[in-house]
Design a protein around this motif. Structure first.
Motif, PDB file in Angstrom:
ATOM      1  N   HIS A 333       5.809   8.999  -7.008  1.00 39.46           N
ATOM      2  CA  HIS A 333       6.142   7.707  -6.037  1.00 39.46           C
ATOM      3  C   HIS A 333       6.748   8.369  -4.711  1.00 39.46           C
ATOM      4  N   TYR A 334       7.850   8.879  -4.860  1.00 37.83           N
ATOM      5  CA  TYR A 334       8.743   9.532  -3.686  1.00 37.83           C
ATOM      6  C   TYR A 334       7.681  10.672  -2.850  1.00 37.83           C
ATOM      7  N   ARG A 335       6.981  11.479  -3.529  1.00 38.45           N
ATOM      8  CA  ARG A 335       6.391  12.384  -2.764  1.00 38.45           C
ATOM      9  C   ARG A 335       5.184  12.014  -2.001  1.00 38.45           C
ATOM     10  N   ASN A 336       4.706  10.807  -2.384  1.00 34.65           N
ATOM     11  CA  ASN A 336       3.536  10.293  -1.512  1.00 34.65           C
ATOM     12  C   ASN A 336       4.363   9.501  -0.429  1.00 34.65           C
ATOM     13  N   LYS A 337       5.348   8.798  -0.550  1.00 31.96           N
ATOM     14  CA  LYS A 337       6.033   8.070   0.508  1.00 31.96           C
ATOM     15  C   LYS A 337       6.628   9.341   1.430  1.00 31.96           C
ATOM     16  N   ILE A 338       7.160  10.202   1.107  1.00 28.92           N
ATOM     17  CA  ILE A 338       7.808  11.355   2.121  1.00 28.92           C
ATOM     18  C   ILE A 338       6.639  11.976   2.528  1.00 28.92           C
ATOM     19  N   ALA A 339       5.330  12.104   2.037  1.00 25.70           N
ATOM     20  CA  ALA A 339       4.166  12.870   2.657  1.00 25.70           C
ATOM     21  C   ALA A 339       3.860  11.994   3.788  1.00 25.70           C
ATOM     22  N   VAL A 340       3.670  10.865   3.655  1.00 25.19           N
ATOM     23  CA  VAL A 340       3.442   9.961   4.911  1.00 25.19           C
ATOM     24  C   VAL A 340       4.246  10.283   6.077  1.00 25.19           C
ATOM     25  N   TYR A 341       5.888   9.935   5.402  1.00 30.21           N
ATOM     26  CA  TYR A 341       6.626  10.057   6.549  1.00 30.21           C
ATOM     27  C   TYR A 341       6.556  11.566   7.340  1.00 30.21           C
ATOM     28  N   LEU A 342       6.499  12.476   6.694  1.00 29.74           N
ATOM     29  CA  LEU A 342       6.519  13.819   7.174  1.00 29.74           C
ATOM     30  C   LEU A 342       5.172  14.029   8.303  1.00 29.74           C
ATOM     31  N   GLN A 343       4.213  13.491   7.812  1.00 29.42           N
ATOM     32  CA  GLN A 343       2.830  13.652   8.598  1.00 29.42           C
ATOM     33  C   GLN A 343       2.970  12.886   9.818  1.00 29.42           C
ATOM     34  N   TRP A 344       3.684  11.650   9.666  1.00 25.57           N
ATOM     35  CA  TRP A 344       3.770  10.772  10.659  1.00 25.57           C
ATOM     36  C   TRP A 344       4.590  11.719  11.938  1.00 25.57           C
ATOM     37  N   TYR A 345       5.941  12.351  11.643  1.00 25.20           N
ATOM     38  CA  TYR A 345       6.249  12.982  12.724  1.00 25.20           C
ATOM     39  C   TYR A 345       5.831  14.445  12.980  1.00 25.20           C
ATOM     40  N   ARG A 346       5.013  14.746  12.140  1.00 27.20           N
ATOM     41  CA  ARG A 346       4.239  15.999  12.623  1.00 27.20           C
ATOM     42  C   ARG A 346       3.313  15.887  13.648  1.00 27.20           C
ATOM     43  N   GLU A 347       2.703  14.511  13.670  1.00 26.13           N
ATOM     44  CA  GLU A 347       1.561  14.187  14.525  1.00 26.13           C
ATOM     45  C   GLU A 347       2.258  13.757  15.965  1.00 26.13           C
ATOM     46  N   ARG A 348       3.644  13.625  15.925  1.00 24.05           N
ATOM     47  CA  ARG A 348       4.419  13.071  17.030  1.00 24.05           C
ATOM     48  C   ARG A 348       5.388  14.105  17.460  1.00 24.05           C
ATOM     49  N   ASP A 349       6.703  14.153  17.284  1.00 28.84           N
ATOM     50  CA  ASP A 349       7.883  14.924  17.722  1.00 28.84           C
ATOM     51  C   ASP A 349       8.264  16.288  16.899  1.00 28.84           C
ATOM     52  N   TYR A 350       7.659  16.312  15.754  1.00 25.79           N
ATOM     53  CA  TYR A 350       7.858  17.566  15.064  1.00 25.79           C
ATOM     54  C   TYR A 350       6.725  18.037  14.634  1.00 25.79           C
ATOM     55  N   PRO A 351       6.056  18.911  15.149  1.00 30.13           N
ATOM     56  CA  PRO A 351       4.604  19.577  14.580  1.00 30.13           C
ATOM     57  C   PRO A 351       4.811  20.501  13.629  1.00 30.13           C
ATOM     58  N   ASP A 352       5.973  21.114  13.428  1.00 31.24           N
ATOM     59  CA  ASP A 352       6.310  22.251  12.534  1.00 31.24           C
ATOM     60  C   ASP A 352       6.902  21.447  11.288  1.00 31.24           C
ATOM     61  N   ASP A 353       8.182  20.944  11.542  1.00 30.57           N
ATOM     62  CA  ASP A 353       8.942  20.295  10.373  1.00 30.57           C
ATOM     63  C   ASP A 353      10.019  19.400  11.017  1.00 30.57           C
ATOM     64  N   ILE A 354      10.396  18.229  10.293  1.00 27.52           N
ATOM     65  CA  ILE A 354      11.535  17.725  10.844  1.00 27.52           C
ATOM     66  C   ILE A 354      12.917  18.825  10.596  1.00 27.52           C
ATOM     67  N   PRO A 355      13.875  18.186  11.292  1.00 25.58           N
ATOM     68  CA  PRO A 355      15.087  19.160  11.225  1.00 25.58           C
ATOM     69  C   PRO A 355      15.606  19.160   9.881  1.00 25.58           C
ATOM     70  N   ASP A 356      16.366  20.138   9.258  1.00 22.80           N
ATOM     71  CA  ASP A 356      16.912  20.166   8.192  1.00 22.80           C
ATOM     72  C   ASP A 356      18.151  19.002   8.195  1.00 22.80           C
ATOM     73  N   PHE A 357      18.736  18.737   9.169  1.00 27.04           N
ATOM     74  CA  PHE A 357      19.780  17.642   9.567  1.00 27.04           C
ATOM     75  C   PHE A 357      20.053  17.483  10.890  1.00 27.04           C
ATOM     76  N   GLN A 358      20.471  16.277  11.086  1.00 24.33           N
ATOM     77  CA  GLN A 358      20.808  15.967  12.577  1.00 24.33           C
ATOM     78  C   GLN A 358      21.953  14.943  12.643  1.00 24.33           C
ATOM     79  N   ASP A 359      22.537  14.796  13.917  1.00 24.69           N
ATOM     80  CA  ASP A 359      23.640  13.989  13.918  1.00 24.69           C
ATOM     81  C   ASP A 359      23.193  12.514  13.779  1.00 24.69           C
ATOM     82  N   LYS A 360      24.067  12.078  12.875  1.00 26.56           N
ATOM     83  CA  LYS A 360      23.869  10.397  12.706  1.00 26.56           C
ATOM     84  C   LYS A 360      22.438  10.218  11.803  1.00 26.56           C
TER      85      LYS A 360
END
Length: 414
Positions: A333-360
């Motif tokens: 269940h979590y893998r499905n949700k996280i996959a949609v989340y990652l793909q959404w950002y891949r198509e926008r601000d983070y084509p390679d991968d989201i950051p490991d961590f960010q401020d706040k």
């Protein structure tokens, strides 16, 4: 009481009246505009205050309204007694009291092995029995489906009530206040939603059924609620007084289903106030005892406070480790949700991968990172609200899951 504030264009603008007078005007408008009125009642301070105001207006006009109360099975006896008191107090101006005690599913934020639980689930030993006169047969509602979630049930109930013969414009009153959370404030301010009229941001109209959800108390603060009760002496749930004596701060006092990610912090009160029932609750719901011990722990348990990981791991590695440690169905269940989340950002601000961590990135604002994903898993945030998801409708979920599983092979993100 404070001056009224209303939030058009996402801003709070004071008007020349107090919140009490404004609420009375809104309730009067409801009785002028709708032939059928139903009030959503939880037994909490907000809906109790609204119940008093609506009943007073109904008596003045010699009108009646209906009440909808969802009984969560695991509830304080003080709340049940208060519901019965209010029902008897205003039986002269209420036509139907929908005391609903049927299987309804909601999130269980206390356990990864039982991420959801169903109140009044068939075939198990219940914590308590429904009162006489409660609706216990799911067939009473033609829209009901097995495993129906709370998020599905409430709008379906509203639409069903509006379509009940004779079909007539129907008002659904709630005690929602914008001050309770950012999400509720945004729901009031949202200019994309359909309102009954542009000058009434505290209304949400359903174009399909004619039901209109109305929040007459949307601009009240907690202090306004308690000021009203202190000045009028009207009946309120005695549970609040016991919470106060137990040291619970007013802003943390809640009367609702007890096992959600926010509500689990109050489970210890069952042990203190109703110890005779606590053992039954622990047997009934997985993780209840664990939540009683650790839900208020700010040292990373349940993803609260500062979260930590093994020093040799990245946050992405840690997320994979957490997923592998979950029961297979929950992990999928979590893998499905996280996959949609990652793909959404891949198509926008983070084509390679989201950051490991960010401020706040662990705050209320969705700042994408693997650390935020870790916190979501640790919190048992089953529907991933922290990742900007909303609960998937029950009857769509299996179809959605299969579709995402197929897409994950193409996305190759997790």
């Amino acid at each position: 009481m404070r001056p009224l504030r209303t939030p058009p264009n996402n801003r709070k603008i004071p008007l020349q009246k107090n919140v009490y007078c404004a609420a009375l005007e809104r309730i009067s408008w409801v009785f002028d505009s709708f032939d059928r009125i139903c009030m959503s009642f939880s037994g909490g301070k907000d809906s109790t205050l609204l119940f008093h105001l609506v009943a007073q207006e109904a008596r003045r006009r010699k009108r009646t309204f209906s009440v909808m109360f969802i009984d969560w099975e695991v509830q304080f006896q003080y709340t049940i007694q208060h519901i019965q008191t209010m029902k008897q107090l205003y039986e002269d101006c209420t036509d139907t009291f929908y005391w609903i005690a049927i299987p309804i599913t909601t999130v269980n934020g206390t356990s990864s092995y039982q991420p959801e639980w169903t109140a009044w689930e068939p075939g198990v030993k219940w914590v308590r029995q429904p009162p006489e006169g409660a609706i216990t047969d799911p067939a009473f509602f033609p829209f009901y489906t097995q495993g129906m979630t709370f998020e599905d049930f409430v709008p379906s109930f509203n639409d069903w009530l509006a379509r009940t013969q004779p079909v007539t414009p129907t008002a659904i009153l709630t005690g929602m206040r914008a001050d309770e959370s950012l999400l509720r404030f945004q729901s009031i301010c949202d200019r994309r939603k359909t309102r009954y009229s542009p000058d009434k941001p505290w209304t949400t109209a359903s174009m399909s059924s004619g039901a209109c959800t109305i929040a007459p108390l949307y601009d009240w603060k907690t202090a306004d609620i308690w000021s009203w009760f202190a000045r009028t002496g009207e009946s309120c749930n005695p549970l609040y007084q016991l919470m106060f004596q137990a040291g619970v701060k007013p802003r943390y006092m809640r009367v609702c289903e007890p096992f959600g990610p926010e509500q689990r912090a109050g489970l210890w009160l069952f042990h203190v106030l109703e110890p005779q029932r606590w053992d039954q609750i622990c047997q009934r719901v997985s993780g209840a005892r664990t939540a009683e011990i650790y839900a208020a722990d700010r040292n990373g348990f349940y993803g609260q406070g500062q979260i930590n990981k093994p020093s040799e791991m990245t946050w992405r590695d840690y997320a994979m480790f957490l997923l592998d440690s979950l029961p297979p169905s929950t992990a999928e269940h979590y893998r499905n949700k996280i996959a949609v989340y990652l793909q959404w950002y891949r198509e926008r601000d983070y084509p390679d991968d989201i950051p490991d961590f960010q401020d706040k990135d662990t705050g209320s604002k969705d700042i994408p990172s693997w650390r935020r994903i870790c916190r979501t898993i640790l919190r048992n945030d089953y529907w991933c609200r922290a990742l900007s998801f909303s609960p998937t409708r029950t009857h769509h979920y299996e179809r959605w899951k299969k579709r995402v599983q197929e897409k994950r092979k193409l996305w190759n993100v997790i």
